[in-house]
Scaffold this active site. Sequence first.
Site, PDB file in Angstrom:
ATOM      1  N   ASN A 508      47.764  57.194  28.724  1.00 24.10           N
ATOM      2  CA  ASN A 508      47.893  57.332  27.247  1.00 24.10           C
ATOM      3  C   ASN A 508      46.454  56.740  26.752  1.00 24.10           C
ATOM      4  O   ASN A 508      45.498  56.616  27.442  1.00 24.10           O
ATOM      5  CB  ASN A 508      48.904  56.565  26.658  1.00 24.10           C
ATOM      6  N   HIS A 540      29.154  38.111  35.902  1.00 18.97           N
ATOM      7  CA  HIS A 540      29.756  36.515  35.683  1.00 18.97           C
ATOM      8  C   HIS A 540      30.626  36.242  36.843  1.00 18.97           C
ATOM      9  O   HIS A 540      31.595  36.833  37.323  1.00 18.97           O
ATOM     10  CB  HIS A 540      30.356  36.456  34.118  1.00 18.97           C
ATOM     11  N   ALA A 581      54.473  45.297  29.391  1.00 22.33           N
ATOM     12  CA  ALA A 581      53.395  45.469  28.191  1.00 22.33           C
ATOM     13  C   ALA A 581      52.709  44.000  28.181  1.00 22.33           C
ATOM     14  O   ALA A 581      53.333  43.114  28.382  1.00 22.33           O
ATOM     15  CB  ALA A 581      53.989  45.457  26.827  1.00 22.33           C
ATOM     16  N   LYS A 601      54.575  37.517  36.611  1.00 23.55           N
ATOM     17  CA  LYS A 601      55.436  37.047  37.615  1.00 23.55           C
ATOM     18  C   LYS A 601      56.453  38.184  37.637  1.00 23.55           C
ATOM     19  O   LYS A 601      56.766  38.813  36.751  1.00 23.55           O
ATOM     20  CB  LYS A 601      56.195  35.667  37.116  1.00 23.55           C
TER      21      LYS A 601
END
Length: 610
Positions: A508, A540, A581, A601
């Site tokens: 998407n 970094h 999400a 998790k």
Amino acid sequence: MISIKNNIDCCGCNACGDVCAHGAITFKTDIEGFWYPVVDETKCVDCRLCERVCPELHIGELKKNDNNPPVTVAAINKNMAVRWDSTSGGAFSALAEVMYEQGGYVSGAVYDENFLVHNFVSDKPEDLSRLRSSKYLQSNAEGLYARIRELLRNGKKVLACGTPCQMAALRLFLHKDYDNLVIVDFICRGVNSPKVYRKYLDSLERKYGGKVVYVKAKNKELGWRNLTRKVVFDNGKVYYGVKMDDNFRRGYHTNVFCRPSCYTCQYKGFPRIADITIADYWGIEKINKNLDNNIGTSMILLNSKKGENFFGQVKDKIEWEYTTFESILPGNVALTKPIEPAKIDRRQFFEDLDKGTFDEVVSKYFPLKTNADLSFRQKLKGILKPYYGLYQYLGFSPKAYINFLKLNYRKNTESDWMSGHVIYTMPSSTFDIHPSAKIIIKASLLYGKNPVKGMRIPTCLRMEANTTLEIHDGPLTRYGTIPYNLRYGAYIEIVNSGRLTIGQGAANVGLTIMCAKEVTIGNGVRIGRNVSIRDWNGSHVIINDHYRNHAPVRIEDHVWLCTGCTIMPGVTVGEGSVVAANATVTKDVPPHSLVGGSPAKVIKENIEWY
């Protein structure tokens, strides 16, 4: 006395055997694998009860009901696991569950240990998984009618489900309507020979070197519309027969081995004889997309007031909407018309089947078509397909065609336009690709697909020197053979001689990929909005002995990356997993797991998703 002079006059419902109190009727199976009644005249008292329960002789008086045309409903079971395991949308299971909850009995068809089918009556909810799903061959109903009559006379509630001819026979057998009986039939194209089906399974057992332990006639792993037959063997091997590639389905849909009476079926049309009729709701995507995601949708016809009343008790278990009667007809020809007989020597077919194997009759009578078998129109369609693809995806935009040529026909791009192995570039697509960067295209990809007319959010691809992008195909999924759909707003950067490999799937809007070493995205991976995948954190670093600045990322097959999630360097996301999400994945995800949070998790194990 029943006397079958022509096989087309017997539907094989077995009701005549149940009604004979003198045991004068038995059933003999012919060369085709179908059974027909045989009367022992020494036991027959010429009571003619067998004739009175024969639906073939009484179709005129049977065809009557309250609703003509019936009330039409589209429905899906709210329990996704039930819907997933059902042939259509899980309507039968919802009806059966209500009957079980009321302390009643449910009848339907179940497999035996040889995967032949017989009718079965149960008051145990745990039997529903066996009763659920169509079997696509004739079921033996001996004893069914007498058992249902016994239950009804004892005041038990019964939901009886079977073919239209079996349920018509039940009406005649009972002589009257019982308030505690609900009759359900289904749209039946025709019943296939049990003998042919067993020969088909034997052929698969030889091919896969194991005994069949599981069959699902319309498995949904590859999508409801692919009509996939899944067969599992005791050695762990699995067969997926898709559409007409499956030999049994191809023979069925070319009408080779249905019961002779099916070619002159009298149970088509209206009024329906059952209280409720169930079926696949073919064409639902044109009517209500909210009830369709290619997992199966049920069509329910409420033919009687009793059927409507019982449906009212089932509504809480399903998502449903009334639809128009006219909407069901185009996708369900078998509702109104019998099938046409196959143009073969039927007797010779079954003689050949007795002498040889199922594979041998397949190659002789209904072989899989090759390119040489295609019509001129089909061949022309194949020739024009690449040109149509260009127009379909690029439209009339000169910029899109210029980008298409630049990307697909550069020196270090491997593409094949005639095979469809190209990147279709949208007008807003941009790219910065070093001449030494290599692009390998083994499957098509829509680069920057934008469904909103006039919106010009760019999709960007940057490849430094000596980097590689590979797009490849994989096994069939429920999405068929459509191109990889990379939606607009993506930013893909491949640097430091990195390699990005993408299998079939879709992403998407707003996908970000940072590849400096190796990122592999498997087949069937679905990516939500604004997902970030990176195997490198740039210049970094964090001064820590556990910190990984760059490490390969692997997204295995059939993974769902939900909106806003981030996949960090060194992570492998296991096959069949779901990343929730906005999750941040910093360590490996076990296969078939749902993970969420930051850091992510495991929330649930042993999941399936579609």
